[in-house]
Design a protein around this motif. Structure first.
Motif, PDB file in Angstrom:
ATOM      1  N   LYS A 136       0.834  -1.206   0.000  1.00 55.87           N
ATOM      2  CA  LYS A 136       0.000   0.000   0.000  1.00 55.87           C
ATOM      3  C   LYS A 136       0.871   1.260   0.000  1.00 55.87           C
ATOM      4  O   LYS A 136       0.528   2.264  -0.635  1.00 55.87           O
ATOM      5  CB  LYS A 136      -0.930   0.000   1.213  1.00 55.87           C
ATOM      6  N   GLU A 137       2.006   1.182   0.685  1.00 59.59           N
ATOM      7  CA  GLU A 137       2.937   2.317   0.678  1.00 59.59           C
ATOM      8  C   GLU A 137       3.465   2.566  -0.726  1.00 59.59           C
ATOM      9  O   GLU A 137       3.566   3.715  -1.169  1.00 59.59           O
ATOM     10  CB  GLU A 137       4.095   2.052   1.632  1.00 59.59           C
ATOM     11  N   ASP A 138       3.793   1.487  -1.441  1.00 57.23           N
ATOM     12  CA  ASP A 138       4.246   1.620  -2.833  1.00 57.23           C
ATOM     13  C   ASP A 138       3.175   2.300  -3.677  1.00 57.23           C
ATOM     14  O   ASP A 138       3.469   3.186  -4.494  1.00 57.23           O
ATOM     15  CB  ASP A 138       4.542   0.242  -3.440  1.00 57.23           C
ATOM     16  N   ILE A 139       1.947   1.866  -3.494  1.00 58.04           N
ATOM     17  CA  ILE A 139       0.832   2.411  -4.274  1.00 58.04           C
ATOM     18  C   ILE A 139       0.655   3.893  -4.002  1.00 58.04           C
ATOM     19  O   ILE A 139       0.493   4.700  -4.931  1.00 58.04           O
ATOM     20  CB  ILE A 139      -0.466   1.629  -3.970  1.00 58.04           C
ATOM     21  N   TYR A 186      -7.483  -2.390  -3.238  1.00 61.82           N
ATOM     22  CA  TYR A 186      -7.040  -2.168  -4.613  1.00 61.82           C
ATOM     23  C   TYR A 186      -7.220  -3.400  -5.504  1.00 61.82           C
ATOM     24  O   TYR A 186      -6.640  -3.480  -6.584  1.00 61.82           O
ATOM     25  CB  TYR A 186      -5.569  -1.729  -4.621  1.00 61.82           C
ATOM     26  N   GLY A 187      -8.027  -4.346  -5.066  1.00 60.06           N
ATOM     27  CA  GLY A 187      -8.253  -5.518  -5.904  1.00 60.06           C
ATOM     28  C   GLY A 187      -9.462  -6.307  -5.452  1.00 60.06           C
ATOM     29  O   GLY A 187     -10.007  -6.099  -4.361  1.00 60.06           O
ATOM     30  N   TYR A 194     -10.502  -0.592  -9.813  1.00 58.60           N
ATOM     31  CA  TYR A 194     -10.463   0.772 -10.362  1.00 58.60           C
ATOM     32  C   TYR A 194      -9.909   1.776  -9.346  1.00 58.60           C
ATOM     33  O   TYR A 194      -9.545   2.894  -9.724  1.00 58.60           O
ATOM     34  CB  TYR A 194     -11.877   1.192 -10.777  1.00 58.60           C
ATOM     35  N   GLN A 195      -9.791   1.399  -8.088  1.00 57.67           N
ATOM     36  CA  GLN A 195      -9.495   2.354  -7.018  1.00 57.67           C
ATOM     37  C   GLN A 195      -8.230   3.155  -7.265  1.00 57.67           C
ATOM     38  O   GLN A 195      -8.201   4.369  -7.063  1.00 57.67           O
ATOM     39  CB  GLN A 195      -9.408   1.634  -5.676  1.00 57.67           C
ATOM     40  N   LYS A 198      -8.892   5.726  -9.876  1.00 60.90           N
ATOM     41  CA  LYS A 198      -9.717   6.779  -9.282  1.00 60.90           C
ATOM     42  C   LYS A 198      -8.854   7.766  -8.506  1.00 60.90           C
ATOM     43  O   LYS A 198      -8.988   8.991  -8.673  1.00 60.90           O
ATOM     44  CB  LYS A 198     -10.763   6.176  -8.351  1.00 60.90           C
ATOM     45  N   GLU A 199      -7.967   7.233  -7.671  1.00 63.85           N
ATOM     46  CA  GLU A 199      -7.136   8.105  -6.847  1.00 63.85           C
ATOM     47  C   GLU A 199      -6.147   8.900  -7.692  1.00 63.85           C
ATOM     48  O   GLU A 199      -5.855  10.068  -7.385  1.00 63.85           O
ATOM     49  CB  GLU A 199      -6.415   7.275  -5.781  1.00 63.85           C
ATOM     50  N   ILE A 200      -5.641   8.299  -8.756  1.00 62.85           N
ATOM     51  CA  ILE A 200      -4.723   9.016  -9.641  1.00 62.85           C
ATOM     52  C   ILE A 200      -5.453  10.147 -10.363  1.00 62.85           C
ATOM     53  O   ILE A 200      -4.948  11.274 -10.452  1.00 62.85           O
ATOM     54  CB  ILE A 200      -4.050   8.047 -10.631  1.00 62.85           C
ATOM     55  N   ILE A 201      -6.639   9.879 -10.878  1.00 61.29           N
ATOM     56  CA  ILE A 201      -7.404  10.940 -11.548  1.00 61.29           C
ATOM     57  C   ILE A 201      -7.668  12.081 -10.573  1.00 61.29           C
ATOM     58  O   ILE A 201      -7.550  13.263 -10.919  1.00 61.29           O
ATOM     59  CB  ILE A 201      -8.707  10.391 -12.134  1.00 61.29           C
TER      60      ILE A 201
END
Length: 344
Positions: A136-139, A186-187, A194-195, A198-201
């Motif tokens: 999650k930290e990587d993400i 995230y899966g 899609y999460q 979504k967060e990147i957008i």
């Protein structure tokens, strides 16, 4: 009815002079630092002289370990802004708008001596290296890299920004059930896969207020993967978040053979455009002006993305115009009286 391929198209405050877009295509002509070189100045500005309405640079990489291939252009550091700005301004000086596609290759990355990363530790095929599952930290760090890339694209004066969620690269890996077997937020379900997108957008929208595109692989070509119908639902989520156009490519997530033929990817653009009511871009073996005009006139897409034909012919728009019997602008230098020596 008037010709449509050479009609203008406005998205937010950006107006394209025609509907012809040069697709992002990797040139692998930079160095380990990801800097703009003379090749890029020549390659991209020649397509602007050729009258493309919008020119996408190759994928700009958000992290140096996420290269699609050696020599990719970078947008992972502020040092890239100056070179990108110079390239963008040269292209714009010839009347074309410029797009930045930002991405990371994920488990398909070509970077020696580093671990591949992916949503799950699933290799592309038996001969490929198994990636490391992202924490999650990587993400969260990855999401911030996209935010910073959007800021740099704005500072470099790009007209359009596109998030790369296609062709088997990292965000495509999160979206597909073939490559994402996570059981956290995230899966798993459709919305959880899609999460991350979504967060990147969301963070990109904090930095970028111009036209925002998303490139998708509208089918995985696999019985257990995403389909056109899946991406209709993804496009609905993107529309709610303010995405302006969905750029509809396909494939790349699984080692399957794709039956490609003229217009083979257009049905996905058609379906998403008319079900979701969002502008789309059509791509895939569109080689003639007549093909492009048919797609637009039948309301199957809004923009025509052209790839290999632009590599063969930087002046493909002129070829299409001649085919459709349309007069288009000619660079003054190429007219009879554009050069002083011709005027005497």
């Amino acid at each position: 009815m008037a010709n449509k391929l050479f009609s203008s198209f406005k998205i937010k405050d950006v107006e394209l002079k025609n509907r012809i877009v040069m697709s992002p295509m990797s040139m692998h002509s930079s160095d380990e630092e990801g800097e703009v070189k003379n090749f890029h100045l020549t390659h991209y500005t020649s397509r602007a002289l050729g009258q493309a309405g919008l020119i996408f640079l190759e994928t700009l990489i958000v992290n140096p370990n996420g290269l699609v291939g050696p020599g990719d252009l970078g947008i992972w550091d502020d040092k890239h802004i100056k070179g990108l700005r110079n390239l963008v301004e040269q292209i714009q000086s010839f009347g074309s708008k410029v797009g930045a596609q930002i991405g990371h290759a994920g488990r398909l990355a070509k970077k020696e001596g580093v671990d591949l990363i992916a949503p799950s530790p699933i290799p592309f095929n038996e001969s490929k290296k198994t990636p490391v599952e992202m924490t999650k930290e990587d993400i969260h760090k990855f999401i911030i890299e996209y935010k910073n890339a959007a800021r740099r694209a704005k500072e470099a004066n790009f007209d359009v920004l596109e998030i790369h969620c296609a062709h088997g690269y990292l965000l495509n890996e999160f979206l597909s059930p073939l490559s994402n077997h996570r059981t956290d937020e995230y899966g798993g379900s459709f919305k959880k896969r899609y999460q991350i997108v979504k967060e990147i957008i969301d963070v990109v929208n904090e930095e970028w207020n111009g036209p925002l595109f998303v490139r998708i692989s509208a089918t995985d070509y696999h019985k257990d993967g995403n389909t056109n119908e899946t991406y209709v639902e993804y496009a609905k989520l993107m529309k709610v978040q303010g995405v302006d156009l969905v750029d509809c490519s396909s494939g790349g997530i699984a080692p399957v053979k794709v039956d490609s033929y003229p217009n083979y990817q257009v049905p996905a653009a058609d379906k998403i455009k008319n079900i979701v009511n969002i502008p789309t871009g059509a791509v895939g073996l569109i080689t003639t002006g007549r093909q492009a005009e048919e797609i637009l006139k039948n309301n199957r897409a809004d923009l025509i993305f052209v790839g290999r034909e632009f590599l063969k012919n930087p002046f493909w728009p002129r070829q299409a115009a001649e085919e459709l019997k349309v007069d288009i602008e000619t660079p003054v230098q190429y007219t009879r009286y554009g050069s002083k020596w011709l005027a005497h």
